[in-house]
Design an enzyme around this catalytic site. Structure first.
Site, short mmCIF file in Angstrom:
data_model
loop_
_atom_site.label_atom_id
_atom_site.label_comp_id
_atom_site.label_asym_id
_atom_site.label_seq_id
_atom_site.Cartn_x
_atom_site.Cartn_y
_atom_site.Cartn_z
N ASP A 4 -57.39 -121.86 11.24
CA ASP A 4 -56.92 -121.80 9.86
C ASP A 4 -55.54 -121.14 9.84
OD1 ASP A 4 -56.59 -121.59 7.13
OD2 ASP A 4 -57.96 -119.92 6.91
N ALA A 5 -54.52 -121.96 9.75
CA ALA A 5 -53.15 -121.44 9.78
C ALA A 5 -52.70 -120.92 8.42
CB ALA A 5 -52.19 -122.52 10.25
N TYR A 6 -53.25 -121.49 7.34
CA TYR A 6 -52.79 -121.13 6.00
C TYR A 6 -53.25 -119.73 5.65
CZ TYR A 6 -51.13 -122.03 1.32
OH TYR A 6 -50.43 -121.99 0.14
N ARG A 35 -52.45 -116.96 -5.79
CA ARG A 35 -53.18 -117.18 -4.53
C ARG A 35 -54.69 -117.08 -4.74
NH1 ARG A 35 -54.07 -119.75 0.02
NH2 ARG A 35 -54.84 -118.42 1.67
#
Length: 73
Positions: A4-6, A35
């Site tokens: 999970d890069a985000y 967010r």
């Protein structure tokens, strides 16, 4: 391998941080609300078995955040 890069590799607050002076003193609050709502929308839709493009959810989250922080133009 799944990663999970985000939010892990990418700074999800970078856009607001870059324009903090123009956004004003509530820039961090705006980013935080946006967010949180972005993630909430994606979780709720996933759990309900529905799909919306992440960009659409991001736009809706920003609209929500701007409504919650009226000091930001």
């Amino acid at each position: 391998v799944i990663f999970d890069a985000y939010g892990t590799l990418f700074d999800v607050n970078a856009a607001v941080a870059r324009h903090a002076a123009a956004v004003g003193p509530d820039a961090a609050r705006l980013s935080e609300i946006c967010r949180a709502k972005q993630l909430e929308y994606s979780w709720v839709l996933s759990l309900a078995g529905f799909y919306e493009p992440f960009w659409t959810l991001t736009e809706r989250a920003l609209d929500h955040a701007l409504a919650r922080v009226p000091s930001v133009d």
